[in-house]
Write a protein that holds these residues in place. Structure first.
Motif, PDB file in Angstrom:
ATOM      1  N   HIS A   1       0.817  -1.213   0.000  1.00 29.29           N
ATOM      2  CA  HIS A   1       0.000   0.000   0.000  1.00 29.29           C
ATOM      3  C   HIS A   1       0.849   1.261   0.000  1.00 29.29           C
ATOM      4  N   THR A   2       1.979   1.250   0.705  1.00 25.13           N
ATOM      5  CA  THR A   2       2.813   2.437   0.833  1.00 25.13           C
ATOM      6  C   THR A   2       3.399   2.865  -0.504  1.00 25.13           C
ATOM      7  N   THR A   3       3.966   1.896  -1.230  1.00 21.71           N
ATOM      8  CA  THR A   3       4.704   2.205  -2.458  1.00 21.71           C
ATOM      9  C   THR A   3       3.916   1.898  -3.723  1.00 21.71           C
ATOM     10  N   ASN A   4       2.807   1.181  -3.585  1.00 24.09           N
ATOM     11  CA  ASN A   4       1.981   0.766  -4.715  1.00 24.09           C
ATOM     12  C   ASN A   4       2.754  -0.081  -5.720  1.00 24.09           C
ATOM     13  N   ASN A   5       3.745  -0.844  -5.219  1.00 25.62           N
ATOM     14  CA  ASN A   5       4.422  -1.808  -6.087  1.00 25.62           C
ATOM     15  C   ASN A   5       4.700  -3.076  -5.290  1.00 25.62           C
ATOM     16  N   THR A   6       5.195  -4.089  -5.956  1.00 24.37           N
ATOM     17  CA  THR A   6       5.379  -5.390  -5.299  1.00 24.37           C
ATOM     18  C   THR A   6       6.686  -5.476  -4.519  1.00 24.37           C
ATOM     19  N   LYS A   7       7.473  -4.394  -4.495  1.00 20.92           N
ATOM     20  CA  LYS A   7       8.741  -4.397  -3.753  1.00 20.92           C
ATOM     21  C   LYS A   7       8.560  -3.918  -2.315  1.00 20.92           C
ATOM     22  N   GLY A   8       7.472  -3.178  -2.052  1.00 18.33           N
ATOM     23  CA  GLY A   8       7.244  -2.617  -0.729  1.00 18.33           C
ATOM     24  C   GLY A   8       6.880  -3.681   0.291  1.00 18.33           C
ATOM     25  N   HIS A   9       6.912  -3.298   1.565  1.00 17.43           N
ATOM     26  CA  HIS A   9       6.707  -4.247   2.656  1.00 17.43           C
ATOM     27  C   HIS A   9       5.412  -3.984   3.426  1.00 17.43           C
ATOM     28  N   PHE A  10       4.882  -5.054   3.987  1.00 20.91           N
ATOM     29  CA  PHE A  10       3.656  -5.014   4.776  1.00 20.91           C
ATOM     30  C   PHE A  10       3.661  -6.247   5.667  1.00 20.91           C
ATOM     31  N   MET A  11       2.680  -6.349   6.534  1.00 20.51           N
ATOM     32  CA  MET A  11       2.503  -7.559   7.338  1.00 20.51           C
ATOM     33  C   MET A  11       1.430  -8.409   6.664  1.00 20.51           C
ATOM     34  N   PHE A  12       1.680  -9.706   6.558  1.00 15.99           N
ATOM     35  CA  PHE A  12       0.665 -10.578   5.977  1.00 15.99           C
ATOM     36  C   PHE A  12       0.702 -11.939   6.661  1.00 15.99           C
ATOM     37  N   ILE A  13      -0.375 -12.689   6.479  1.00 13.27           N
ATOM     38  CA  ILE A  13      -0.464 -14.001   7.118  1.00 13.27           C
ATOM     39  C   ILE A  13       0.047 -15.072   6.167  1.00 13.27           C
ATOM     40  N   LEU A  14       0.979 -15.866   6.677  1.00 12.42           N
ATOM     41  CA  LEU A  14       1.503 -17.006   5.937  1.00 12.42           C
ATOM     42  C   LEU A  14       1.039 -18.268   6.642  1.00 12.42           C
ATOM     43  N   LYS A  15       0.322 -19.094   5.903  1.00 15.75           N
ATOM     44  CA  LYS A  15      -0.155 -20.349   6.470  1.00 15.75           C
ATOM     45  C   LYS A  15       0.604 -21.519   5.848  1.00 15.75           C
ATOM     46  N   ASN A  16       1.186 -22.356   6.687  1.00 12.42           N
ATOM     47  CA  ASN A  16       1.843 -23.571   6.200  1.00 12.42           C
ATOM     48  C   ASN A  16       1.578 -24.722   7.155  1.00 12.42           C
ATOM     49  N   SER A  17       0.359 -24.738   7.694  1.00 10.27           N
ATOM     50  CA  SER A  17      -0.044 -25.788   8.612  1.00 10.27           C
ATOM     51  C   SER A  17      -1.480 -26.183   8.304  1.00 10.27           C
ATOM     52  N   SER A  18      -1.815 -27.417   8.595  1.00  6.04           N
ATOM     53  CA  SER A  18      -3.179 -27.888   8.365  1.00  6.04           C
ATOM     54  C   SER A  18      -3.976 -27.938   9.657  1.00  6.04           C
ATOM     55  N   SER A  19      -3.525 -27.194  10.665  1.00  2.00           N
ATOM     56  CA  SER A  19      -4.221 -27.168  11.947  1.00  2.00           C
ATOM     57  C   SER A  19      -5.683 -26.747  11.758  1.00  2.00           C
ATOM     58  N   LEU A  20      -6.577 -27.357  12.519  1.00  2.52           N
ATOM     59  CA  LEU A  20      -7.999 -27.070  12.367  1.00  2.52           C
ATOM     60  C   LEU A  20      -8.382 -25.675  12.870  1.00  2.52           C
ATOM     61  N   TYR A  21      -7.738 -25.213  13.926  1.00  4.27           N
ATOM     62  CA  TYR A  21      -8.105 -23.925  14.508  1.00  4.27           C
ATOM     63  C   TYR A  21      -6.886 -23.013  14.641  1.00  4.27           C
ATOM     64  N   PRO A  22      -6.289 -22.634  13.527  1.00  5.56           N
ATOM     65  CA  PRO A  22      -5.122 -21.742  13.609  1.00  5.56           C
ATOM     66  C   PRO A  22      -5.551 -20.346  14.039  1.00  5.56           C
ATOM     67  N   ASN A  23      -4.649 -19.657  14.704  1.00  4.44           N
ATOM     68  CA  ASN A  23      -4.953 -18.327  15.219  1.00  4.44           C
ATOM     69  C   ASN A  23      -3.712 -17.455  15.061  1.00  4.44           C
ATOM     70  N   ALA A  24      -3.821 -16.394  14.278  1.00  3.26           N
ATOM     71  CA  ALA A  24      -2.704 -15.468  14.094  1.00  3.26           C
ATOM     72  C   ALA A  24      -3.053 -14.162  14.790  1.00  3.26           C
ATOM     73  N   VAL A  25      -2.196 -13.724  15.708  1.00  4.22           N
ATOM     74  CA  VAL A  25      -2.448 -12.489  16.456  1.00  4.22           C
ATOM     75  C   VAL A  25      -1.243 -11.567  16.304  1.00  4.22           C
ATOM     76  N   LEU A  26      -1.486 -10.394  15.710  1.00  5.54           N
ATOM     77  CA  LEU A  26      -0.449  -9.380  15.542  1.00  5.54           C
ATOM     78  C   LEU A  26      -0.625  -8.343  16.641  1.00  5.54           C
ATOM     79  N   ARG A  27       0.399  -8.178  17.462  1.00  2.01           N
ATOM     80  CA  ARG A  27       0.312  -7.225  18.570  1.00  2.01           C
ATOM     81  C   ARG A  27       1.244  -6.039  18.342  1.00  2.01           C
ATOM     82  N   GLY A  28       0.738  -4.868  18.706  1.00  4.68           N
ATOM     83  CA  GLY A  28       1.516  -3.648  18.564  1.00  4.68           C
ATOM     84  C   GLY A  28       2.255  -3.299  19.841  1.00  4.68           C
TER      85      GLY A  28
END
Length: 252
Positions: free
Chosen positions: A88-115
């Motif tokens: 969003h900052t740079t409007n190109n694919t080189k810029g950085h952001f926080m995103f969720i990466l899933k690589n587990s088949s867990s039934l109830y995964p939970n991702a919590v980002l804390r500031g």
């Protein structure tokens, strides 16, 4: 000439780079007190995630469903058939952001980002961020407020399901908070997660308390008793501690 090292700060004080000392009760209160702003280094009021995570972190890293900092290059090319996500900052694919990466088949995964923890906020405080939530089964997301030492949390924003292939702006009114607080972004997936959820350009505006001054405009403002700040007379007896010492709400 011999260079003299400034005396260390007392244990209950924070050391600035120039050798100055400030009360720890003033660290992370949205107002920089050190000349170079070191007291805000771990609690920046603005973050675009280009250089660092600015104190935002995944609560349970390594469980297969995590918020991570990266660019579109870090999102797997075939990630749920989604086109490369522009930052969003740079409007190109080189810029950085926080995103969720899933690589587990867990039934109830939970991702919590804390500031980072902030000490307090003023009555006009707002938080703005950009959120991306796209996919057939991308799931819901909650932003909630946490207070230090308190188990309960207060949900202040929720999004449900697919929001389209675009960044969406969110502004939340935080207002006057009189105790240490933290913002969290929780993503819950019920087994199936096929989409992209991302977070970028978070900022806190008008959150610092009014500064101490010697004199206030006599007829339009009130001079706070202990903090010596100026607040408008319209803010007297409005059930909000605008001064920071409660004096604008006394005798009401």
């Amino acid at each position: 000439d011999r260079v003299t090292t400034p005396p260390p700060c007392a244990p209950s004080w924070f050391s600035c780079a120039d050798g100055g000392c400030i009360e720890k009760s003033k660290v992370c209160d949205f107002t920089p007190h050190c000349p170079n702003g070191e007291d805000k280094a771990n609690c920046s009021s603005e973050c675009d995630f280009e250089d660092s995570s600015c104190g935002w972190y995944e609560l349970t890293p390594g469980d297969g469903f995590d918020w991570i900092r990266g660019s579109s290059e870090n999102v797997p090319p075939d990630y749920y058939d989604h086109p490369p996500l522009p930052d969003h900052t740079t409007n190109n694919t080189k810029g950085h952001f926080m995103f969720i990466l899933k690589n587990s088949s867990s039934l109830y995964p939970n991702a919590v980002l804390r500031g980072p923890w902030f000490l307090q906020s003023s009555s006009g405080c707002t938080m703005t961020f950009w959120h991306y939530n796209s996919g057939i089964s991308v799931g819901a997301a909650d932003v909630y407020l946490r207070f230090k030492g308190v188990q309960n949390k207060t949900v202040i924003w929720t999004t449900l399901y697919n929001q389209g292939r675009r960044w969406n702006q969110v502004t939340v009114q935080l207002g006057r908070i009189t105790q240490p607080f933290q913002i969290s972004l929780a993503k819950i997936s019920l087994g199936v997660f096929d989409g992209i959820s991302a977070f970028d350009d978070v900022s806190f505006k008008n959150c610092s308390m009014p500064p101490a001054v010697t004199v206030c405009p006599k007829y339009t403002h009130f001079h706070c008793v202990h903090t010596k700040a100026c607040v408008e007379r319209l803010q007297l007896c409005d059930l909000v501690d605008d001064c920071g010492d409660g004096s604008d709400e006394e005798g009401c």
